[in-house]
Design an enzyme around this catalytic site. Structure first.
Site, short mmCIF file in Angstrom:
data_model
loop_
_atom_site.label_atom_id
_atom_site.label_comp_id
_atom_site.label_asym_id
_atom_site.label_seq_id
_atom_site.Cartn_x
_atom_site.Cartn_y
_atom_site.Cartn_z
N ARG A 1 2.10 12.57 -2.98
CA ARG A 1 2.20 10.93 -3.25
C ARG A 1 3.56 10.65 -2.53
NH1 ARG A 1 -1.54 7.39 -1.40
NH2 ARG A 1 -1.69 5.66 -2.95
N THR B 1 -5.15 6.54 7.79
CA THR B 1 -4.67 7.87 7.04
C THR B 1 -5.73 8.90 8.15
OG1 THR B 1 -5.02 6.23 4.75
CG2 THR B 1 -5.46 8.78 4.89
N THR C 1 -1.03 10.49 4.41
CA THR C 1 -1.07 8.77 4.79
C THR C 1 -0.27 8.39 5.11
OG1 THR C 1 -2.17 6.93 4.54
CG2 THR C 1 -1.89 8.34 3.22
N ASN D 1 -0.19 5.11 5.01
CA ASN D 1 -1.63 3.95 4.44
C ASN D 1 -2.06 3.59 5.55
OD1 ASN D 1 -2.57 2.59 2.60
ND2 ASN D 1 -1.41 0.34 2.27
N SER E 1 -4.24 6.09 -5.41
CA SER E 1 -5.00 6.33 -4.12
C SER E 1 -6.48 6.43 -4.29
CB SER E 1 -4.56 7.87 -3.84
OG SER E 1 -4.90 7.97 -2.78
N GLY F 1 -9.61 6.12 4.91
CA GLY F 1 -10.86 5.42 4.93
C GLY F 1 -10.01 3.85 3.98
N GLY F 2 -9.41 4.15 2.89
CA GLY F 2 -8.79 3.40 2.31
C GLY F 2 -9.95 3.67 0.79
O1 DON Z 1 -3.86 6.17 -1.03
C1 DON Z 1 -4.76 5.83 -0.17
O2 DON Z 1 -5.97 5.24 -1.00
C2 DON Z 1 -5.09 4.43 1.01
N1 DON Z 1 -3.12 4.55 1.25
C3 DON Z 1 -5.34 5.00 1.67
C4 DON Z 1 -5.00 4.38 3.05
C5 DON Z 1 -6.39 4.98 4.06
O3 DON Z 1 -7.31 5.69 4.25
C6 DON Z 1 -6.39 3.74 5.52
N2 DON Z 1 -7.38 5.07 6.15
N3 DON Z 1 -8.06 4.14 6.59
#
Ligand code: DON
Length: 588
Positions: A127, A399, A417, A419, A470, A492-493
Site C-alpha cells: 500500500r 482499481t 490500485t 485509487n 483501504s 469498487g472502493g
Molecule cells: O484502497 C481502496 O479502498 C480504494 N483506493 C480502492 C479504489 C477502487 O477500488 C476504485 N475502483 N473502482
C-alpha cells in the site's frame, strides 16, 4: 456461459490503401514482436494486435482472470512455460501497468493474499504511504474546510508508490528470472498494443484531466480522439520498465526514475521526496483467517478494512438460514444490508494502519462481538444509521483485481490500485507512468466523506509514513479439508468487501457457479449515506418491498468487476471474468 468475442476493425475507404496497409502493418508487427519478445508471442500465443475477450471457461491445470485479455494471456503463458502463480502475478501486474492504465500500475499500490501449495498463507502489503512532509490538515483551507480536489487530482494527491516493492517482495516465491517476467510488459509499452472501445472512451473522457495535471505531453493524450483499434505506444514507460528490469527495485526507487518523480513533484508542490522513495518498504503480514461454516476464508488484514468487514458480514449470515430466505428476496437482502451498515460504522472509527493505530482486530472479528452488533436488528424494518454507532470496544473509482491458481495449487489474489480511474492523472514527465491519488483514502477531516463516501476519524488521520485505510479485499476460500476452493476479488472502493461478500454467498449458499455468481446484480450499504445502492438490474419488486420497510434505495452505475476462480470437485478450475468490463480469463 457469457462470452464476448471482439474483433478490432480498421476502416479504410480506399481498398488499395487498405491492402497495402495490412501488408506493411502485418510485416512490421510480426517482425517487431518476433525479434523482441519470446514470451508475448511464443508460437503466436499472445498477439497484442488481435486478441479475444473470454468471459468464462474451465481449465485443467491453471487459470487466471483479470481486467485485460493481454495480461491474462501473459499470465497463462508464463505458467505454461514453467512459471508458478507468483511468476504470473508479477508478469500480469506489470502487463496491466501498460495495457490497463486506469488502474494497473507501477505508480500505485496493492495487496497480495496467498496460500502456497504447502498450506502456508501470508499477505504482501504494498500500500502507498503518506510522504514524510504530509500532515494531518494538509487538505484543509484556512477556514478548516476540506479541499477534496487536492487529495484527488494532481501532485499533492500522490502517496509514495508501493507496487514495485511489492513485485520484488513476491519474487522470492517465483521460479523464473525477473527479466523474463517484465519483458512482455516492456514489449507492450515499446511496440504498442491495440486498444478496445472501452479504453478509447475512457482515455478520451480523461484527456482534459491528463493535460491539466501532467506537466509534459503524455502518450495517453493524442491529438485527435482515441478510437477502438488504435495502437497505444508508451516509449517512456518502456524505458522506465527497462530500468526496473536492469536495476531491480532500485531502478524505480533510486536513480533516474526517482529523480523524475521528485522533479515532477517539485513542479507543483508535490510532497514525495527522494528519501520517501528510498525508504519505502513492502511488508509481509499474516493473513486474516476465519471460519465460515466448514470453509476457511483468508483475506486482507489492516491496513485494509476489507478482511474485517468481510469477516463480520459472513459471520452475521452464518448464524441465519439465508439459503431458506432465498436469493435476493427482501428478507435476505435486508439481513445483508443491516450487516453491512454495522460493519461500515465500525470501519469509520476503529480501522487504520496497524503500524500507527491499534486496531482492535481480535474483538472486531470475534463471534461474541459480531453477534452483539445485531442485537438491535429488526427483520421487519430498516434500522436508521443515525441510531447505529460503531460498536463499544474497550481496548479505521478504479482499481483492478487479479485471481490466479497454478498447477500445484498455489493460490494468489491481488487487488491493486491508483485509487481513482487513472489515479491523480499526473504522468511522471520523462518516465511515462501515472501516479496514484491514494491520499484521498485518508480521513482528510473527521466526518468529511472521501471519493467513495467513506467517513473516518483519528484512526485514519494523515501522518507521515502511514498507510491510508483501504477497502480492498483480495480473498481465498478453502474447503472443509483445507483444499483450494475459490480465489476472488474486485475493484469498487467501499463496495469491494460487500461485493466479495455477496459473491461468496451466491456461491456458498445459493449454489451458483463462478460466472452466475458475478453476473447477478449487486447492492451496497455503507452506513453513511443511509441508503441501499443497487445496480439497475436489481429486482424492482424487491426494491419496492425494501422501500416499504423504510429503506431509501438508489440506483447507481455498475458495482465492481469481479474475477473469480472456483475449483471444481474433480480439480479443474472454473474461471470467470466480469462482463462489466473488458475483463478476460485464460489458462491451460
Ligand atoms: O484502497 C481502496 O479502498 C480504494 N483506493 C480502492 C479504489 C477502487 O477500488 C476504485 N475502483 N473502482
Amino acid at each position: 456461459m457469457a462470452q464476448t468475442n471482439f474483433h478490432l476493425r480498421i476502416r479504410c475507404t480506399n481498398m488499395k490503401k487498405l491492402i497495402l496497409f495490412i501488408l506493411v502493418y502485418g510485416l512490421l508487427t510480426e517482425l517487431s514482436i518476433a525479434q523482441s519478445n519470446k514470451i508475448v508471442k511464443p508460437g503466436g500465443a499472445v498477439d497484442p494486435y488481435h486478441y479475444t475477450i473470454e468471459k468464462s471457461k474451465v481449465y485443467t491445470y491453471a487459470a487466471v482472470s483479470c481486467a485485460h485479455p493481454l495480461a491474462s494471456a501473459i499470465g497463462a503463458e508464463i505458467m505454461k512455460q514453467g512459471g508458478n502463480a507468483y511468476d504470473a502475478a508479477i508478469a500480469m501486474q506489470l502487463a496491466l501497468a501498460v495495457v490497463y492504465t486506469n488502474a494497473g500500475n507501477i505508480g500505485g499500490g496493492g495487496f497480495l493474499v496467498t496460500k502456497q501449495s504447502d498450506g502456508k498463507t501470508f499477505t504482501i502489503d504494498y500500500r502507498e504511504t503518506a510522504p514524510a512532509k504530509a500532515s494531518r490538515d494538509m487538505y484543509l483551507d484556512k477556514s478548516g474546510k476540506a479541499q477534496s480536489d487536492l487529495s484527488l487530482y494532481g501532485h499533492k494527491a500522490c502517496g509514495v508508490p508501493g507496487t514495485v516493492a511489492g513485485l520484488f517482495a513476491t519474487l522470492p516465491y517465483a521460479v523464473l528470472p525477473f527479466k523474463t517476467l517484465i519483458q512482455p510488459a516492456i514489449d507492450l509499452a515499446e511496440n504498442g498494443y491495440v486498444i478496445t472501445e472501452r479504453e478509447a472512451s475512457n482515455l478520451n473522457a480523461t484527456r482534459k484531466s491528463f493535460i491539466e495535471n501532467s506537466t509534459s505531453p503524455t502518450a495517453l493524450v493524442k491529438k485527435n480522439d482515441w478510437k477502438a483499434g488504435d495502437t497505444l505506444v508508451q516509449k517512456e514507460l518502456a524505458q522506465t520498465l527497462k530500468r526496473i528490469s536492469d536495476k531491480g527495485s532500485k531502478g524505480f526507487y533510486e536513480g533516474k526514475t526517482a529523480d523524475r518523480i521528485v522533479a515532477e513533484m517539485k513542479k507543483h508542490d508535490g510532497l514525495i521526496s527522494k528519501s520517501d522513495l528510498k525508504n519505502y518498504k513492502a511488508k509481509t503480514r499474516s493473513a486474516l483467517e476465519f471460519k465460515y461454516k466448514d470453509y476457511t476464508i483468508i483475506s486482507m488484514a489492516p491496513p485494509s478494512s476489507g478482511g474485517i468487514i468481510l469477516c463480520q458480514l459472513m459471520k452475521i449470515v452464518e448464524t441465519r438460514p439465508i439459503a431458506l430466505y432465498g436469493f435476493q428476496t427482501s428478507k435476505s437482502v435486508q439481513l445483508m444490508v443491516e450487516a453491512e451498515r454495522r460493519a461500515f460504522a465500525d470501519r469509520s472509527v476503529y480501522m487504520g494502519d496497524p503500524d500507527y493505530w491499534k486496531v482492535p482486530l481480535k474483538t472486531l472479528t470475534s463471534d461474541a462481538y459480531i453477534q452483539k452488533r445485531m442485537s438491535d436488528y429488526d427483520s421487519t424494518k430498516a434500522t436508521p444509521s443515525n441510531v447505529i454507532k460503531a460498536g463499544n470496544i474497550k481496548e479505521s473509482e478504479e482499481t483492478t483485481h487479479i485471481s490466479i491458481i497454478d498447477k500445484e495449487g498455489n493460490m494468489v489474489s491481488i487487488t491493486t490500485t491508483l485509487n481513482n480511474s487513472y489515479g491523480s492523472r499526473t504522468v511522471v514527465s520523462g518516465a511515462g507512468f501515472l501516479l496514484n491519488d491514494e491520499m484521498d483514502d485518508f480521513s482528510v477531516k473527521p466526518g468529511v466523506p472521501n471519493l467513495y463516501g467513506a467517513v473516518g476519524g483519528e484512526a485514519n488521520a494523515i501522518q507521515p509514513g502511514k498507510r491510508m485505510l483501504s477497502s480492498m479485499t483480495p480473498t481465498l476460500v478453502l474447503d472443509k479439508d483445507k483444499n483450494p476452493l475459490i480465489v476472488l476479488g474486485t475493484p469498487g472502493g467501499t463496495t469491494i468487501p460487500t461485493s466479495v461478500f455477496q459473491t461468496l454467498i451466491n456461491i456458498l449458499e445459493f449454489g451458483m457457479n463462478a460466472s452466475a455468481a458475478i453476473e447477478k446484480p449487486k447492492f451496497h450499504h455503507q452506513w453513511l449515506p443511509d441508503e441501499i445502492m443497487v445496480e439497475k438490474e436489481f429486482d424492482p419488486e424487491v426494491r419496492k418491498q425494501l422501500q416499504a420497510m423504510g429503506y431509501t434505495v438508489t440506483e447507481r452505475g455498475q458495482i465492481g468487476r469481479m474475477e473469480v476462480i472456483r475449483i471444481l470437485p474433480d480439480g479443474r478450475r472454473e474461471v470467470a471474468a466480469d462482463t462489466r468490463g473488458d475483463d478476460s480469463v485464460n489458462g491451460y
